[in-house]
Write an enzyme that holds these catalytic residues in place. Structure first.
Site, PDB file in Angstrom:
ATOM      1  N   ALA A   1       9.202   4.177   5.339  1.00 29.06           N
ATOM      2  CA  ALA A   1      10.418   5.158   5.145  1.00 29.06           C
ATOM      3  C   ALA A   1      10.629   6.037   6.355  1.00 29.06           C
ATOM      4  O   ALA A   1      11.740   6.290   6.952  1.00 29.06           O
ATOM      5  CB  ALA A   1       9.992   5.846   4.078  1.00 29.06           C
TER       6      ALA A   1
ATOM      7  N   ASP B   1       1.988   2.025   3.653  1.00 27.61           N
ATOM      8  CA  ASP B   1       3.100   1.227   4.289  1.00 27.61           C
ATOM      9  C   ASP B   1       4.350   1.633   3.485  1.00 27.61           C
ATOM     10  O   ASP B   1       5.359   1.764   4.304  1.00 27.61           O
ATOM     11  CB  ASP B   1       2.928  -0.432   3.749  1.00 27.61           C
ATOM     12  CG  ASP B   1       1.724  -0.852   4.367  1.00 27.61           C
ATOM     13  OD1 ASP B   1       1.321  -0.457   5.511  1.00 27.61           O
ATOM     14  OD2 ASP B   1       1.291  -1.959   4.267  1.00 27.61           O
ATOM     15  N   GLU B   2       4.487   2.149   2.322  1.00 26.74           N
ATOM     16  CA  GLU B   2       5.570   2.829   1.867  1.00 26.74           C
ATOM     17  C   GLU B   2       6.046   3.903   2.482  1.00 26.74           C
ATOM     18  O   GLU B   2       7.185   4.002   2.947  1.00 26.74           O
ATOM     19  CB  GLU B   2       5.463   2.897   0.254  1.00 26.74           C
ATOM     20  CG  GLU B   2       6.746   3.045  -0.404  1.00 26.74           C
ATOM     21  CD  GLU B   2       6.268   3.321  -2.024  1.00 26.74           C
ATOM     22  OE1 GLU B   2       5.203   2.967  -2.687  1.00 26.74           O
ATOM     23  OE2 GLU B   2       7.073   3.878  -2.659  1.00 26.74           O
ATOM     24  N   GLY B   3       5.076   4.750   2.745  1.00 21.21           N
ATOM     25  CA  GLY B   3       5.564   6.122   3.707  1.00 21.21           C
ATOM     26  C   GLY B   3       5.792   5.611   5.060  1.00 21.21           C
ATOM     27  O   GLY B   3       7.045   6.396   5.487  1.00 21.21           O
TER      28      GLY B   3
ATOM     29  N   ASP C   1       0.856  -1.314   0.079  1.00 20.69           N
ATOM     30  CA  ASP C   1      -0.138   0.029  -0.073  1.00 20.69           C
ATOM     31  C   ASP C   1       0.961   1.111  -0.027  1.00 20.69           C
ATOM     32  O   ASP C   1       1.924   1.277   0.572  1.00 20.69           O
ATOM     33  CB  ASP C   1      -1.021   0.080   1.372  1.00 20.69           C
ATOM     34  CG  ASP C   1      -2.068  -0.851   1.405  1.00 20.69           C
ATOM     35  OD1 ASP C   1      -2.204  -1.263   0.272  1.00 20.69           O
ATOM     36  OD2 ASP C   1      -2.709  -1.017   2.481  1.00 20.69           O
TER      37      ASP C   1
END
Ligand SMILES: *[C@@H]1O[C@H](CO)[C@@H](O)[C@H](O)[C@H]1NC(C)=O
Length: 472
Positions: free
Chosen positions: A179, A174-176, A171
């Site tokens: 990070a 999730d990526e953000g 998603d």
């Protein structure tokens, strides 16, 4: 050995190890020789401190493997080493053959097979996270590829594959958040004893831009502010290292740098021609191109020669960049940042903490000599200088490679003005606010991969050591 006997054994070994180390320390009489002794001793005598995690980043243009080695005997798991390999051509290139897609990861898995020692392999989890590129193939094809990848990993390799969403399309949220974990972990702000405020992360990709931060809501009576983060998709409840974090996150699709360029060019064309037929036979004056430069761009299928104005028009460029943010869009849950998206006010809930900006934010500022931290006012000054064109670029002659960078990129003026508009007008950060640019912290790449790997060191994170089958 049963587990209590084993833990007793480990304790005794630990005490013995400590005595031996203490002896080395005293006899060596200095810290410098101790630091060289400790890592070797740890590896040889106490293998239980070492853990490996395999993370495959299945991006749209290629796949990458990260082989991380951690020391888990520290209060915070310590990243000791990272092995990395990239392969061009993403999983989505094999849309019609899931088998071939799965096989394309073999050369990356080879790195894992050679890097992870044999006696660690059965307890080294592997996960594959694809980014949105794979989704574009459609649900059926992308599911078939992911299933084939899982099967191949489970049958051909000794590593346990993370269950559930261990092989999946990630998603945007999730990526953000991963990070955010990477950054705050490398800064030592999460997972360890340091409980100081966490840093915000702002990522700028080609298609989208992400913001993640932990807002604090002081209990202001009559301040007109919510006391907690309002519920909704933007709220990410993260548990990490035994602590829980209420994060605000949003991925603004269409506001990555490439998409922003397209939107700005389109706004320039609309301002000039309005409803009229676009005339592509003449160059169009564009305040976001540096004076003396031009670039051919494709606006809705029509090729237009975008030419810089005779003199700097940085302010005009910024106003075009602001226009694509749609600040006045209907805001259903106040306050909003831009384009009708809810966001707690940075000046009220995140006024002093560190702000890290990376990816294209870094790539467009660092090569022009910007230091590791600067204010938005300084970013504004930089944008103004860049928009002056060759006449104003003398100041950059002391920065190695800066002039080549500028001469190579007629849209540098646009890129910086968009970044400034996004941070200042979009996210409402005051001009005196300081931001930090980074590509790496303590020698490790920022990005989502490390942040997605760290949770796999915790118990019950979706995988178990594999029992070695007879004959293997
Ligand atoms: C675009 O316009 C500039 C002048 O504004 C001219 O020098 C350049 O040759 C043009 N490029 C193309 C491809 O027509």
């Amino acid at each position: 050995m049963n587990s209590s006997a084993r833990s007793r054994y480990i304790k005794i070994a630990g005490v013995l190890g400590f005595i031996i180390l203490a002896f080395y320390f005293l006899s060596a009489g200095g810290t410098s020789s101790v630091t060289s002794v400790v890592p070797g001793t740890t590896k040889k005598n106490d293998g239980s401190c070492t853990r490996y995690v395999l993370m495959i980043d299945a991006g749209s243009s290629g796949s990458r493997i990260h082989v991380y080695r951690f020391n888990t005997c520290k209060s915070t798991p310590e990243l000791e080493h990272e092995e990395f390999k990239m392969k061009k051509g993403g999983l989505s290139n094999y849309g019609d053959s899931p088998e071939e897609a799965a096989k394309s990861l073999d050369e990356l898995m080879e790195v894992a097979v050679t890097t992870v020692p044999d006696n660690y392999k059965s307890c080294t989890p592997v996960a594959v996270k694809a980014t949105a590129g794979l989704r574009l193939l459609g649900q059926a094809k992308s599911d078939a590829i992911l299933a084939a990848v899982r099967t191949r990993l489970e049958t051909k390799y000794p590593f346990p594959v993370v269950e559930g969403n261990g092989v999946s399309v990630m998603d945007g949220s999730d990526e953000g958040v991963y990070a955010w974990i990477t950054t705050n972990y490398l800064l030592g702000k999460i997972g360890g004893p340091d409980k100081s405020p966490t840093a915000a992360v702002f990522d700028l990709g080609g298609a989208s831009t992400q913001i993640v931060f932990e807002p604090t809501f002081p209990n202001l009576k009559g301040g007109g502010m919510p006391e907690i983060l309002a519920p909704g998709d933007h709220h990410y409840d993260l548990t990490f290292g035994g602590r829980s974090f209420d994060l605000y996150q949003h991925s603004h699709l269409g506001y990555g740098l490439n998409e922003a360029r397209k939107a700005v060019h389109k706004a320039v064309i609309t301002a000039k021609f309005g409803e009229k037929q676009v005339d592509s036979s003449q160059p169009v004056l564009n305040p976001c191109i540096a004076p003396g430069m031009w670039r051919e761009v494709n606006v809705d299928g029509v090729k237009i020669n975008m030419t810089g104005p005779p003199h700097s028009a940085a302010t005009l460029c910024r106003s075009f960049a602001e226009s694509i943010l749609h600040k006045d869009e209907d805001c259903k849950l106040a306050p909003c940042s831009f384009n009708g998206i809810h966001q707690p006010s940075l000046s009220k809930t995140f006024a002093r903490e560190d702000v890290y900006i990376f990816s294209y934010f870094y790539d467009r500022t660092q090569p022009l000599g910007m230091p590791s931290s600067f204010t938005l006012e300084e970013l504004k000054d930089l944008a103004a200088k860049v928009c002056e064109g060759e006449a104003g670029w003398k100041v950059f002659s002391s920065v190695k490679g800066a002039l080549e960078e500028l001469r190579d990129r007629p849209e540098h003026c646009l890129d910086l003005n968009f970044q400034l508009a996004l941070l200042h007008t979009g996210y409402d950060m005051p001009l005196h606010r300081e931001v930090k640019i980074a590509k790496k912290i303590k020698g490790n790449e920022l990005g989502w991969c490390l942040g997605a790997s760290l949770p796999l060191l915790e118990k019950n994170s979706g995988w178990k050591c594999r029992i070695r089958e007879v004959g293997h």
